[in-house]
Design an enzyme around this catalytic site. Structure first.
Site, mmCIF file in Angstrom:
data_model
loop_
_atom_site.group_PDB
_atom_site.id
_atom_site.type_symbol
_atom_site.label_atom_id
_atom_site.label_comp_id
_atom_site.label_asym_id
_atom_site.label_seq_id
_atom_site.Cartn_x
_atom_site.Cartn_y
_atom_site.Cartn_z
ATOM 1 N N GLY A 129 0.838 -1.192 0.000
ATOM 2 C CA GLY A 129 0.000 0.000 0.000
ATOM 3 C C GLY A 129 0.872 1.240 0.000
ATOM 4 N N ALA A 130 0.246 2.392 0.222
ATOM 5 C CA ALA A 130 1.003 3.634 0.196
ATOM 6 C C ALA A 130 1.860 3.765 1.438
ATOM 7 C CB ALA A 130 0.056 4.804 0.092
ATOM 8 N N GLU A 131 1.317 3.375 2.589
ATOM 9 C CA GLU A 131 2.121 3.595 3.782
ATOM 10 C C GLU A 131 2.472 2.316 4.520
ATOM 11 O OE1 GLU A 131 0.383 5.794 6.873
ATOM 12 O OE2 GLU A 131 -1.564 4.870 6.711
ATOM 13 N N ALA A 132 1.966 1.212 4.055
ATOM 14 C CA ALA A 132 2.253 -0.031 4.756
ATOM 15 C C ALA A 132 2.366 -1.193 3.780
ATOM 16 C CB ALA A 132 1.149 -0.315 5.769
ATOM 17 N N ASP A 174 -9.833 8.531 5.143
ATOM 18 C CA ASP A 174 -9.305 8.053 3.861
ATOM 19 C C ASP A 174 -10.324 7.136 3.187
ATOM 20 O OD1 ASP A 174 -7.586 7.682 1.761
ATOM 21 O OD2 ASP A 174 -6.265 6.275 2.800
#
Lengths: 327, 211
Positions: free
Chosen positions: B7-10, B121
């Site tokens: 994902g974007a952050e994880a 989000d």
């Protein structure tokens, strides 16, 4: 086919010639510079454009060695931007179109940024990160329109940097001054980090940064921290959009695209997601006439034109409301 | 341990853990940002995500069960939900089913808001329709507590944006269905106010011609 493009949305007045093969024949730009510590005054910018227009046109024609009779279309930036500045460019464009009896092509300024960046980098179907004084948006193309995935909810990244520079008595545009000051920054200062989904908000960050500067923090450290936080916010939003869209190319364009630190951050993100990062060449990152001329060619070839008596400028024209038949 | 999705952050790893099918959501170091900012964001979001997911469950919004939270490695271990992301299946549904799903999405958003939770989000990537037909919300990393009209408005605006950017051919009807579902939880009056605020926030954006 050769298109003459006129740029006059904000501080820059430019006239350029581009051929339908994508050759940028000439790109002459003259930029109005407000006094240090001040922003662009719309009327004064328009006056500047008016003063330099004949000289810029002459230079463009002389340097290109192309006679007016060889020009097939006249493109002008129709918006968004400062009304008085836009009107000056539009007036020159209308006059040329009528006199030469050539079609008049309205071009959205930001779409110009994207198309010129696509032409000069060869990026195919990218996630576009458009960062300038007028825009901060994360967009991708789908079914006739650019679709906004994320954008600023208030001021743009270019605004943020310009206004900080202005506060420190530098002249606009201030991106490069901030960048070189940031280079000498050592201390990371805590600033508000505001990401809302894929959107960002910079107004609180600007207020906090100005407060810190006024309270005596080293300007270099303020600039460094502002860059770190604001670029990280945009990069996070961009990474979210990249993970969501699963695009394989990222295209960075607009005036702030010239910033090395921002390039570095987006490069890391693109690599993480196996996408290629394309960066608009520095000379074409800021506002220029080639972006209008090249987009004029694309639009003209798709049959877009406007009658002179209907060729009003649109100072507020959203990028995602413009139908794009050529993509 | 299999990398399921980046994902974007994880990073999401799927594995078997004491006989359970689980997901390990690891908030990895982001090399692009300043180390201090990076650690701060990863820790605060990991903590907040676990906390608010727990509360969301209490308010009747299906979320994956959380088994373990490790603040040092900024990792959340949670239940693996068998199903598809709404993003991937929305276009393949019949119009009737699609609208029913959107209304259900709105209802769950309403349930969160009514319990003073802002998701932060809302996109169709962050919703999973399980094989049993139950709708799950995930990715609470940007969530927060608030009852403010403004925050509710931003939340719904993000949802609207997701439809218009990713599911543009039926964005209008989908978002309308979302607001209808939202109204069943929040009441017509509040729903109307929030939708008005959504439009107001959108108008604050750049280059909106009619303010």
């Amino acid at each position: 086919m050769i298109c003459l493009g006129i740029e006059s949305t904000a501080h820059t007045f430019g006239i350029g010639l581009v051929s339908s093969s994508g050759k940028i024949i000439v790109d002459i730009n003259d930029t109005y510079q407000p006094p240090p510590g001040r922003g662009i005054h719309p009327r004064k910018a328009a006056q500047h454009h008016c003063d330099v227009a004949p000289k810029v046109l002459k230079q463009a024609l002389q340097k290109s060695k192309i006679g007016l009779e060889k020009i097939d279309a006249i493109a002008f930036s129709v918006g968004p931007g400062l009304g008085p500045a836009l009107r000056t460019g539009a007036t020159v464009a209308r006059a040329l179109a009528v006199w030469l009896e050539k079609p008049l092509i309205p071009v959205h300024h930001a779409i110009g940024h994207i198309e010129l960046a696509s032409l000069t980098t060869g990026a195919k179907d990218p996630l576009v990160i458009l960062v300038s004084g007028g825009h901060t948006a994360i967009i991708a193309f789908g079914d006739g329109y650019w679709r906004t995935f994320g954008e600023t909810q208030d001021i743009t990244l270019g605004n943020l940097l310009d206004m900080l520079a202005r506060e420190a008595q530098f002249s606009s545009p201030g991106g490069s001054v901030i960048e070189s000051l940031a280079h000498k920054g050592e201390r990371y200062l805590d600033l508000p980090y505001v990401v809302k989904g894929n959107d960002v908000s910079y107004s609180g960050l600007l207020t906090a940064a100005i407060k810190m500067y006024k309270a005596g923090c080293r300007l270099e450290d303020v600039c460094y921290s502002v860059q770190e936080v604001s670029f990280a916010m945009l990069s996070e939003a961009a990474e979210r959009a990249l993970a969501h869209t699963e695009k394989k190319a990222v295209l960075l364009t607009g005036g702030v695209a010239a910033n090395k630190r921002l390039q570095q951050m987006l490069n890391i993100i693109s690599k993480e997601h196996n996408a290629d990062l394309f960066i608009v060449p520095k000379i074409y990152s800021g506002d220029c006439s080639a972006q209008i001329a090249w987009t004029g060619i694309l639009a003209c070839q798709s049959g877009i034109k406007v009658n002179v008596d209907k060729s009003f400028i649109k100072s507020k024209l959203r990028l995602d409301k413009v139908f794009i038949p050529w993509r | 341990m299999v990398l399921l999705r980046k994902g974007a952050e994880a990073e999401l790893y799927q594995e078997s853990w004491y006989g359970l099918n689980i997901i390990r959501k690891v908030r990895t170091v982001k090399a692009y940002r300043h180390p201090k900012l990076d650690l701060e964001l990863r820790q605060s979001r990991t903590g907040r995500e676990a906390q608010i997911m727990h509360e969301a469950k209490g308010s009747g919004v299906p979320i994956p069960l959380i088994f373990r939270v490790d603040m040092n490695s900024t990792t959340i271990t949670m239940q693996y939900v068998e199903g598809s992301r709404v993003k991937d299946l929305l276009h393949s549904l019949s119009s009737k089913k699609r609208l029913r799903l959107c209304s259900q999405i709105g209802q769950l958003i309403g349930r969160l808001h009514r319990n003073r939770i802002i998701h932060g989000d809302l996109t169709t990537s962050n919703m999973i329709l399980s094989e049993t037909g139950k709708l799950f919300f995930i990715d609470f990393g940007l969530s927060e507590h608030s009852e403010e009209l403004e925050k509710r408005g931003v939340d719904l605006l993000l949802m609207k944006r997701a439809f218009y950017s990713t599911h543009y051919s039926f964005a209008l009807e989908c978002f309308k269905a979302v607001t209808e579902g939202y109204a069943t939880e929040m009441g017509e009056e509040t729903c109307k106010n929030v939708v008005e605020r959504v439009n107001k926030i959108a108008k604050r954006g750049r280059y909106v011609s009619k303010r």
